[in-house]
Design a protein around this motif. Structure first.
Motif, mmCIF file in Angstrom:
data_model
loop_
_atom_site.group_PDB
_atom_site.id
_atom_site.type_symbol
_atom_site.label_atom_id
_atom_site.label_comp_id
_atom_site.label_asym_id
_atom_site.label_seq_id
_atom_site.Cartn_x
_atom_site.Cartn_y
_atom_site.Cartn_z
ATOM 1 N N VAL A 44 0.837 -1.202 0.000
ATOM 2 C CA VAL A 44 0.000 0.000 0.000
ATOM 3 C C VAL A 44 0.871 1.251 0.000
ATOM 4 O O VAL A 44 0.741 2.132 -0.864
ATOM 5 C CB VAL A 44 -0.950 0.013 1.211
ATOM 6 C CG1 VAL A 44 -1.783 1.305 1.224
ATOM 7 C CG2 VAL A 44 -1.839 -1.217 1.212
ATOM 8 N N ASP A 45 1.784 1.329 0.977
ATOM 9 C CA ASP A 45 2.653 2.498 1.113
ATOM 10 C C ASP A 45 4.058 2.251 0.577
ATOM 11 O O ASP A 45 4.861 3.186 0.520
ATOM 12 C CB ASP A 45 2.781 2.892 2.597
ATOM 13 C CG ASP A 45 1.450 3.118 3.259
ATOM 14 O OD1 ASP A 45 0.567 3.699 2.605
ATOM 15 O OD2 ASP A 45 1.289 2.711 4.421
ATOM 16 N N ILE A 46 4.365 1.015 0.210
ATOM 17 C CA ILE A 46 5.713 0.681 -0.225
ATOM 18 C C ILE A 46 5.647 -0.517 -1.166
ATOM 19 O O ILE A 46 4.751 -1.364 -1.040
ATOM 20 C CB ILE A 46 6.621 0.381 1.001
ATOM 21 C CG1 ILE A 46 8.101 0.341 0.592
ATOM 22 C CG2 ILE A 46 6.192 -0.909 1.703
ATOM 23 C CD1 ILE A 46 9.052 0.341 1.782
ATOM 24 N N THR A 47 6.579 -0.552 -2.122
ATOM 25 C CA THR A 47 6.616 -1.640 -3.094
ATOM 26 C C THR A 47 7.790 -2.570 -2.794
ATOM 27 O O THR A 47 8.754 -2.176 -2.118
ATOM 28 C CB THR A 47 6.777 -1.096 -4.527
ATOM 29 O OG1 THR A 47 8.093 -0.499 -4.646
ATOM 30 C CG2 THR A 47 5.702 -0.073 -4.845
ATOM 31 N N PRO A 48 7.752 -3.803 -3.308
ATOM 32 C CA PRO A 48 8.901 -4.701 -3.120
ATOM 33 C C PRO A 48 10.201 -4.108 -3.642
ATOM 34 O O PRO A 48 11.255 -4.250 -3.014
ATOM 35 C CB PRO A 48 8.494 -5.947 -3.904
ATOM 36 C CG PRO A 48 7.003 -5.954 -3.885
ATOM 37 C CD PRO A 48 6.618 -4.506 -3.970
ATOM 38 N N THR A 49 10.154 -3.425 -4.791
ATOM 39 C CA THR A 49 11.366 -2.828 -5.354
ATOM 40 C C THR A 49 11.984 -1.839 -4.385
ATOM 41 O O THR A 49 13.215 -1.788 -4.217
ATOM 42 C CB THR A 49 11.040 -2.130 -6.694
ATOM 43 O OG1 THR A 49 10.521 -3.101 -7.604
ATOM 44 C CG2 THR A 49 12.280 -1.496 -7.289
ATOM 45 N N GLU A 50 11.146 -1.046 -3.730
ATOM 46 C CA GLU A 50 11.662 -0.083 -2.743
ATOM 47 C C GLU A 50 12.282 -0.793 -1.554
ATOM 48 O O GLU A 50 13.315 -0.354 -1.016
ATOM 49 C CB GLU A 50 10.523 0.840 -2.293
ATOM 50 C CG GLU A 50 10.057 1.786 -3.381
ATOM 51 C CD GLU A 50 8.778 2.510 -3.027
ATOM 52 O OE1 GLU A 50 8.584 3.634 -3.527
ATOM 53 O OE2 GLU A 50 7.962 1.959 -2.253
ATOM 54 N N VAL A 51 11.688 -1.914 -1.131
ATOM 55 C CA VAL A 51 12.256 -2.681 -0.021
ATOM 56 C C VAL A 51 13.633 -3.223 -0.394
ATOM 57 O O VAL A 51 14.602 -3.094 0.365
ATOM 58 C CB VAL A 51 11.314 -3.830 0.388
ATOM 59 C CG1 VAL A 51 12.008 -4.756 1.397
ATOM 60 C CG2 VAL A 51 10.030 -3.281 0.983
ATOM 61 N N TYR A 52 13.753 -3.818 -1.588
ATOM 62 C CA TYR A 52 15.042 -4.366 -2.017
ATOM 63 C C TYR A 52 16.107 -3.275 -2.091
ATOM 64 O O TYR A 52 17.271 -3.507 -1.757
ATOM 65 C CB TYR A 52 14.908 -5.045 -3.375
ATOM 66 C CG TYR A 52 13.988 -6.243 -3.386
ATOM 67 C CD1 TYR A 52 14.044 -7.226 -2.394
ATOM 68 C CD2 TYR A 52 13.033 -6.399 -4.393
ATOM 69 C CE1 TYR A 52 13.184 -8.313 -2.405
ATOM 70 C CE2 TYR A 52 12.182 -7.497 -4.420
ATOM 71 C CZ TYR A 52 12.265 -8.437 -3.417
ATOM 72 O OH TYR A 52 11.410 -9.511 -3.433
ATOM 73 N N THR A 267 6.828 -7.895 2.619
ATOM 74 C CA THR A 267 7.157 -8.588 3.860
ATOM 75 C C THR A 267 8.087 -9.767 3.603
ATOM 76 O O THR A 267 9.131 -9.918 4.252
ATOM 77 C CB THR A 267 5.877 -9.079 4.558
ATOM 78 O OG1 THR A 267 5.033 -7.959 4.825
ATOM 79 C CG2 THR A 267 6.208 -9.783 5.861
ATOM 80 N N LEU A 268 7.712 -10.623 2.653
ATOM 81 C CA LEU A 268 8.554 -11.779 2.356
ATOM 82 C C LEU A 268 9.858 -11.342 1.711
ATOM 83 O O LEU A 268 10.905 -11.972 1.919
ATOM 84 C CB LEU A 268 7.805 -12.761 1.461
ATOM 85 C CG LEU A 268 6.594 -13.424 2.106
ATOM 86 C CD1 LEU A 268 5.911 -14.358 1.119
ATOM 87 C CD2 LEU A 268 6.993 -14.188 3.354
ATOM 88 N N GLY A 269 9.832 -10.253 0.926
ATOM 89 C CA GLY A 269 11.062 -9.727 0.353
ATOM 90 C C GLY A 269 12.047 -9.319 1.436
ATOM 91 O O GLY A 269 13.258 -9.539 1.311
ATOM 92 N N ALA A 270 11.527 -8.740 2.523
ATOM 93 C CA ALA A 270 12.391 -8.373 3.647
ATOM 94 C C ALA A 270 12.927 -9.612 4.361
ATOM 95 O O ALA A 270 14.053 -9.610 4.873
ATOM 96 C CB ALA A 270 11.618 -7.484 4.622
ATOM 97 N N TYR A 271 12.134 -10.681 4.422
ATOM 98 C CA TYR A 271 12.581 -11.933 5.051
ATOM 99 C C TYR A 271 13.729 -12.567 4.271
ATOM 100 O O TYR A 271 14.706 -13.030 4.860
ATOM 101 C CB TYR A 271 11.449 -12.967 5.066
ATOM 102 C CG TYR A 271 10.368 -12.779 6.093
ATOM 103 C CD1 TYR A 271 10.481 -11.880 7.148
ATOM 104 C CD2 TYR A 271 9.187 -13.521 6.003
ATOM 105 C CE1 TYR A 271 9.471 -11.722 8.070
ATOM 106 C CE2 TYR A 271 8.165 -13.375 6.925
ATOM 107 C CZ TYR A 271 8.307 -12.471 7.951
ATOM 108 O OH TYR A 271 7.299 -12.330 8.859
ATOM 109 N N VAL A 272 13.583 -12.649 2.951
ATOM 110 C CA VAL A 272 14.474 -13.497 2.156
ATOM 111 C C VAL A 272 15.480 -12.722 1.316
ATOM 112 O O VAL A 272 16.431 -13.314 0.805
ATOM 113 C CB VAL A 272 13.666 -14.437 1.237
ATOM 114 C CG1 VAL A 272 12.704 -15.279 2.040
ATOM 115 C CG2 VAL A 272 12.929 -13.661 0.151
#
Length: 295
Positions: A44-52, A267-272
Motif C-alpha cells: 500500500v505504502d511501499i513496493t517490493p522494489t523499494e524494499v530491495y 514482507t517476504l522480500g524483507a525476510y528473504v
C-alpha cells in the motif's frame, strides 16, 4: 455478487496479482514493515522494489496487520452484502496473522467466518485463495467449500530458492552455519515448509540454474500422473528468471489446470532478500472427493 454471498479474505503475503484480486473481489489485509523513518503497509505504502533498494542499508522489522485494518476489512465485506467469509492466510508457523484474523472474525457480528491456516507461504496461500474463488464462481456451497479446503491445503507443496541466506539468517529463521557455508560455496538452498508451517531445507544446489531445475524436478515428483493440479511460479526482483522457471515448469508439468504467476510481497522480500524464485503445485483430487465433486 455470488449467490452464496461468500467473501474471500487473505493477507498481503498471498501475492495474488491485482487483476485476479479485482476479478474475484478478494479482500486483502496488509502486513506492516517498520523502517527507521516510519511504518509502511505492505503493498500500500511501499513496493517490493523499494524494499530491495533499502535492504543493503537497513533490514526492516515486520509486524502483523493492525487489528483496526482487519476490522475494517470485515466491515467492508459486510457492507458489500456478504454474509460468510473464507479467511485464508499465511502460515502460522511464520506469522501470527492467521490467529489475529481468526479472533477478530469470531467477534464480528453479522458474518460467519471460517479461518484457514495454509501452513504455507506466498504461492501456497495464493493458489488456495484462487482455487476457492473459482469454486465460489462455480456455485459451490459453503459446506462443500469447508470440506474441500483442508485437503486442498494439505495437498499443496511449495519450493523456493534464494540468492543468499543472509536475510533469513539475520531474521533468526535459518542456522548461522548453513548461511556461511552457502555463501562461501555459492550453494543455493531449496526451501519448503514443514507440516507445522515452518521453513526447512530440502536440497542444496550449486548455482541458480541448477537450483531452478531441481525445484521443477521436486515439484513434478509431487504430482501423480493423470491427476488434476494447479501450478504456480513466483519471483522476487527477478522477472527474467521468472520466465525461465515458468518455461521449465510448464514443460515438465504441461497438464496443469491453472497457472498463477506471483511477485513476492514486501514482507517476504524483507525476510528473504532479492532474487527469490519459487514453484508450487496443488493437487485437487482429495479436495474434490471431500466435497463430493469428483468426476
Amino acid at each position: 455478487m455470488n449467490q452464496q454471498k461468500i467473501a474471500l479474505l487473505t493477507d498481503s503475503c498471498a501475492d495474488i496479482p491485482q487483476a485476479l484480486l479485482h476479478r474475484y473481489d478478494i479482500h486483502v489485509v496488509p502486513l506492516k514493515l517498520i523502517f527507521s523513518d516510519g511504518e509502511y503497509a505492505d503493498g500500500v505504502d511501499i513496493t517490493p522494489t523499494e524494499v530491495y533498494r533499502r535492504l543493503p542499508t537497513e533490514i526492516p522489522k515486520t509486524t502483523l496487520p493492525d487489528g483496526a485494518s482487519v476490522e475494517r476489512a470485515f466491515a467492508r465485506i459486510r457492507e458489500a452484502g456478504y454474509t460468510k467469509v473464507l479467511a485464508i492466510n499465511f502460515s502460522s508457523g511464520l506469522s501470527g496473522t492467521h490467529n489475529l484474523v481468526r479472533l477478530i472474525g469470531e467477534q464480528t457480528p453479522g458474518l460467519e467466518v471460517a479461518a484457514f491456516d495454509t501452513l504455507s507461504g506466498s504461492l501456497g496461500t495464493g493458489m488456495t485463495v484462487l482455487q476457492a474463488a473459482r469454486w465460489i464462481e462455480e456455485g459451490w456451497t459453503w459446506e462443500e467449500l469447508l470440506r474441500a479446503l483442508p485437503p486442498l491445503m494439505q495437498d499443496t507443496t511449495v519450493f523456493f530458492c534464494v540468492d543468499t541466506l543472509e536475510y533469513l539468517q539475520k531474521g533468526g529463521r535459518i542456522g548461522r552455519i548453513t548461511a556461511v557455508a552457502g555463501t562461501l560455496l555459492q550453494i543455493k538452498p531449496i526451501i519448503s515448509f514443514t507440516e507445522e508451517g515452518e521453513l526447512v531445507n530440502t536440497a542444496k544446489m550449486r548455482g541458480r540454474k541448477a537450483a531452478m531445475q531441481k525445484m521443477v524436478q521436486l515439484a513434478a515428483a509431487c504430482v501423480p500422473r493423470g491427476i488434476r493440479f494447479n501450478l504456480a511460479v513466483a519471483h522476487g526482483d527477478s522477472p527474467a528468471e521468472l520466465k525461465e522457471i515458468r518455461s521449465l515448469a510448464q514443460q515438465s508439468l504441461p497438464d496443469y489446470q491453472n497457472c498463477m504467476e506471483g511477485e513476492i510481497d514486501c514482507t517476504l522480500g524483507a525476510y528473504v532478500g532479492p532474487h527469490l524464485l519459487g514453484i508450487g503445485v496443488q493437487m485437487m483430487e482429495n479436495a474434490l472427493k471431500a466435497a463430493g465433486k469428483e468426476k
